[in-house]
Design an enzyme around this catalytic site. Structure first.
Site, mmCIF file in Angstrom:
data_model
loop_
_atom_site.group_PDB
_atom_site.id
_atom_site.type_symbol
_atom_site.label_atom_id
_atom_site.label_comp_id
_atom_site.label_asym_id
_atom_site.label_seq_id
_atom_site.Cartn_x
_atom_site.Cartn_y
_atom_site.Cartn_z
ATOM 1 N N ARG A 1 -5.655 0.055 4.782
ATOM 2 C CA ARG A 1 -5.190 0.086 3.296
ATOM 3 C C ARG A 1 -4.849 -1.272 2.500
ATOM 4 O O ARG A 1 -4.472 -1.089 1.272
ATOM 5 C CB ARG A 1 -4.518 1.369 3.181
ATOM 6 C CG ARG A 1 -5.270 2.740 3.444
ATOM 7 C CD ARG A 1 -4.209 4.058 3.141
ATOM 8 N NE ARG A 1 -3.066 3.748 3.698
ATOM 9 C CZ ARG A 1 -2.848 4.216 5.022
ATOM 10 N NH1 ARG A 1 -3.777 5.151 5.585
ATOM 11 N NH2 ARG A 1 -1.608 4.325 5.542
ATOM 12 N N GLU B 1 0.985 -1.235 0.062
ATOM 13 C CA GLU B 1 0.028 0.107 -0.027
ATOM 14 C C GLU B 1 0.716 1.400 -0.130
ATOM 15 O O GLU B 1 2.128 1.269 0.376
ATOM 16 C CB GLU B 1 -0.942 0.030 1.474
ATOM 17 C CG GLU B 1 -0.295 0.175 2.406
ATOM 18 C CD GLU B 1 -0.475 1.654 2.927
ATOM 19 O OE1 GLU B 1 -1.002 2.568 2.286
ATOM 20 O OE2 GLU B 1 0.142 1.993 3.964
ATOM 21 N N PHE C 1 3.143 17.270 13.578
ATOM 22 C CA PHE C 1 2.625 17.569 12.082
ATOM 23 C C PHE C 1 1.193 18.185 12.185
ATOM 24 O O PHE C 1 1.116 19.069 11.343
ATOM 25 C CB PHE C 1 2.494 16.495 11.159
ATOM 26 C CG PHE C 1 1.885 16.613 9.791
ATOM 27 C CD1 PHE C 1 2.810 17.315 9.114
ATOM 28 C CD2 PHE C 1 0.664 16.086 9.463
ATOM 29 C CE1 PHE C 1 2.368 17.459 7.810
ATOM 30 C CE2 PHE C 1 0.445 16.293 8.582
ATOM 31 C CZ PHE C 1 1.277 16.921 7.322
ATOM 32 N N HIS D 1 7.458 8.749 17.417
ATOM 33 C CA HIS D 1 6.510 8.868 16.310
ATOM 34 C C HIS D 1 5.351 9.629 16.925
ATOM 35 O O HIS D 1 4.682 10.646 15.955
ATOM 36 C CB HIS D 1 5.991 7.693 15.730
ATOM 37 C CG HIS D 1 5.047 8.126 14.531
ATOM 38 N ND1 HIS D 1 3.870 8.249 14.647
ATOM 39 C CD2 HIS D 1 5.539 8.235 13.182
ATOM 40 C CE1 HIS D 1 3.312 8.285 13.274
ATOM 41 N NE2 HIS D 1 4.415 8.679 12.410
ATOM 42 N N HIS E 1 4.110 7.346 2.001
ATOM 43 C CA HIS E 1 4.922 6.266 2.511
ATOM 44 C C HIS E 1 4.314 5.097 1.707
ATOM 45 O O HIS E 1 3.212 5.104 0.908
ATOM 46 C CB HIS E 1 4.988 5.875 4.138
ATOM 47 C CG HIS E 1 3.558 5.349 4.337
ATOM 48 N ND1 HIS E 1 2.953 5.348 5.877
ATOM 49 C CD2 HIS E 1 2.736 4.471 4.159
ATOM 50 C CE1 HIS E 1 1.976 4.851 5.768
ATOM 51 N NE2 HIS E 1 1.702 4.190 4.822
ATOM 52 N N SER F 1 9.175 5.735 4.130
ATOM 53 C CA SER F 1 8.406 6.962 4.382
ATOM 54 C C SER F 1 9.093 8.247 4.053
ATOM 55 O O SER F 1 10.199 8.529 4.789
ATOM 56 C CB SER F 1 8.000 6.734 5.953
ATOM 57 O OG SER F 1 7.650 8.188 6.530
HETATM 58 C C1 HEM Z 1 0.990 7.411 10.295
HETATM 59 C C2 HEM Z 1 2.918 12.068 10.131
HETATM 60 C C3 HEM Z 1 7.134 10.127 9.564
HETATM 61 C C4 HEM Z 1 5.199 5.629 10.285
HETATM 62 C C5 HEM Z 1 0.940 8.815 10.144
HETATM 63 C C6 HEM Z 1 -0.078 9.787 10.267
HETATM 64 C C7 HEM Z 1 0.609 11.027 10.205
HETATM 65 C C8 HEM Z 1 1.886 10.986 10.142
HETATM 66 C C9 HEM Z 1 -0.176 12.381 10.147
HETATM 67 C C10 HEM Z 1 -1.435 9.577 9.934
HETATM 68 C C11 HEM Z 1 -1.798 9.524 8.679
HETATM 69 C C12 HEM Z 1 -2.116 8.424 8.141
HETATM 70 O O1 HEM Z 1 -2.459 7.381 8.467
HETATM 71 O O2 HEM Z 1 -2.589 8.486 6.757
HETATM 72 C C13 HEM Z 1 4.157 11.749 9.834
HETATM 73 C C14 HEM Z 1 5.203 12.840 9.416
HETATM 74 C C15 HEM Z 1 6.506 12.283 9.265
HETATM 75 C C16 HEM Z 1 6.255 10.733 9.507
HETATM 76 C C17 HEM Z 1 4.751 14.204 9.339
HETATM 77 C C18 HEM Z 1 7.599 12.965 8.863
HETATM 78 C C19 HEM Z 1 7.795 14.242 8.806
HETATM 79 C C20 HEM Z 1 7.288 8.658 9.807
HETATM 80 C C21 HEM Z 1 8.230 7.632 9.422
HETATM 81 C C22 HEM Z 1 7.622 6.273 9.709
HETATM 82 C C23 HEM Z 1 6.363 6.623 9.852
HETATM 83 C C24 HEM Z 1 9.481 7.948 8.970
HETATM 84 C C25 HEM Z 1 8.522 4.922 9.951
HETATM 85 C C26 HEM Z 1 9.552 4.677 9.269
HETATM 86 C C27 HEM Z 1 3.956 5.901 10.364
HETATM 87 C C28 HEM Z 1 2.893 4.644 10.233
HETATM 88 C C29 HEM Z 1 1.569 5.287 10.288
HETATM 89 C C30 HEM Z 1 1.848 6.587 10.117
HETATM 90 C C31 HEM Z 1 3.301 3.147 10.204
HETATM 91 C C32 HEM Z 1 0.385 4.530 10.184
HETATM 92 C C33 HEM Z 1 -0.160 3.748 11.538
HETATM 93 C C34 HEM Z 1 -1.602 3.426 11.386
HETATM 94 O O3 HEM Z 1 -2.346 3.412 10.469
HETATM 95 O O4 HEM Z 1 -1.817 2.585 12.216
HETATM 96 N N1 HEM Z 1 2.355 9.522 9.925
HETATM 97 N N2 HEM Z 1 4.956 10.669 9.898
HETATM 98 N N3 HEM Z 1 6.152 8.018 9.860
HETATM 99 N N4 HEM Z 1 3.223 7.022 10.394
HETATM 100 FE FE1 HEM Z 1 4.202 8.781 10.131
#
Ligand code: HEM
Length: 355
Positions: free
Chosen positions: A182, A147, A311, A304, A328, A223
């Site tokens: 998703r 996804e 954010f 995180h 991502h 990501s």
């Molecule tokens: C979910 C922000 C970097 C792993 C999210 C969500 C936001 C967010 C707003 C919820 C959005 C969604 O599900 O559509 C950010 C921002 C980042 C960042 C602003 C960098 C500036 C990362 C990184 C990783 C990561 C580097 C892992 C290497 C995840 C995962 C979710 C997530 C796994 C989904 C959780 C779920 O649906 O259960 N992030 N993220 N994120 N993020 Fe991040």
């Protein structure tokens, strides 16, 4: 506006496992997914790297050019659809030059590998004689095990270069569990992985060729962040408030990933076509022993939560007018959908960390 389902119509089936989308849910900001052609059954993401154990080499990009020279060979129809050069200095002080490349099927990758001369060259590498390491991590997910989600519908990243189109705004995002919702396979499969053993992986591997067996339901996330299109005000806000928090999260996964089931995490700078690092684009590439370990880190770990919470504040300061691009891609792989091989690399490289 009606929201679309994150899963393409041809991959939707009757759920035996319910989605976690809250009732009457409307996400606070838009996100989009790539829609692939219905005849795209599997795709390939290859992480190809050269590792300089003594830090940055004086002559940069030579090893990477060797890798990309193969990507430009072989019959045109089976060359990669997209490739992105990047680099990082890892926690062992080794400088890694990496190319992430994508193919539209395993058959295309296999044909390219044979006809470009890559496979012959790779098999001939002798770890005793090479003056630096090489690694090859190739993932062949069936399309229902993949996804990808974007904050911006105009600029494709990674596998989305193989899209048929981009969706309209989707329903399943910004709630915990939306990533799983998703993933087509998660409609009917709990996709459990095997907890990693971090006790292994300590023997000296720098003069060896090591093939690491695939793991059941290994979870890969790439990501990405792209702030090249931001205004000076937004760029300053990103660099001062988001980027440092993101680095803390990536450093945690790299140095203490064993606490949360993360086997490897590389926070990479995207390079331009000349090998320069001024692109204003980065990505985290992390391998987890289980999708639930990745979910656990993103939902519960302060690093995180700080990224996520940061954010939401960032978006509100900009009154929703965000030009930062985020995406991502997540792959959940069967053991036989992984080819992991290391020639002369140190023992914390990629999947060598948990054999
Ligand atoms: C979910 C922000 C970097 C792993 C999210 C969500 C936001 C967010 C707003 C919820 C959005 C969604 O599900 O559509 C950010 C921002 C980042 C960042 C602003 C960098 C500036 C990362 C990184 C990783 C990561 C580097 C892992 C290497 C995840 C995962 C979710 C997530 C796994 C989904 C959780 C779920 O649906 O259960 N992030 N993220 N994120 N993020 Fe991040």
């Amino acid at each position: 506006m009606a929201l679309e389902c994150g899963i393409a119509a041809h991959l939707v089936c009757e759920r035996t496992l319910p989605a976690k989308t809250p009732a009457d849910y409307h996400p606070p900001f838009p996100a989009y997914v790539a829609r692939f052609p219905a005849d795209l059954k599997n795709l390939v993401m290859a992480v190809m790297g050269a590792q300089h154990n003594n830090g940055k080499p004086t002559e940069l990009n030579i090893a990477r050019s060797k890798l990309t020279s193969f990507l430009d060979k072989g019959p045109v129809h089976c060359r990669p659809e997209y490739q992105q050069p990047s680099s990082l200095t890892d926690s062992s002080g080794a400088f890694n030059e990496v190319v992430v490349a994508y193919w539209r099927s395993k058959a295309h990758y296999t044909e390219w590998s044979a006809k470009s001369g890559f496979d012959h060259w790779w098999q001939g590498l002798d770890p005793q004689k090479e003056d630096h390491g090489w690694f090859l991590e190739v993932f062949f997910p069936r399309v229902d095990r993949f996804e990808t989600v974007f904050s911006n519908s105009m600029v494709p990243e990674g596998a989305a270069h193989m899209r048929e189109c981009v969706s309209g705004e989707i329903h399943e995002h910004v709630y915990w569990g939306s990533m799983r919702d998703r993933l087509p396979i998660a409609q009917t499969d709990t996709i459990e992985g095997v907890k990693a053993d971090f006790e292994g992986g300590h023997e000296d591997s720098t003069k060896k060729r090591i093939r690491v067996p695939g793991r059941r339901n290994l979870t890969v996330i790439r990501s990405g962040q792209d702030w090249s299109n931001t205004t000076p005000v937004e760029r300053k806000l990103y660099l001062e408030t988001m980027h440092p928090v993101l680095i803390r999260g990536m450093d945690f996964l790299r140095d203490h990933g064993d606490e949360v089931g993360c086997i490897s995490c590389r926070f990479m700078d995207v390079l331009d076509s000349q090998g320069g690092s001024g692109t204003e684009k980065t990505f985290g590439l992390a391998y987890f022993d289980d999708l639930s370990s990745l979910e656990g880190w993103s939902k519960h770990h302060q690093t995180h939560l700080d990224i996520f919470g940061g954010f939401l504040k960032y978006a509100s300061k900009l009154q929703g007018d965000v030009s930062l691009r985020l995406f991502h891609e997540v792959l959940v792989l069967e053991a036989d959908q992984q080819y992991l091989e290391y020639v002369g690399c140190h023992n914390k490289t990629g999947m060598l960390a948990a054999q």
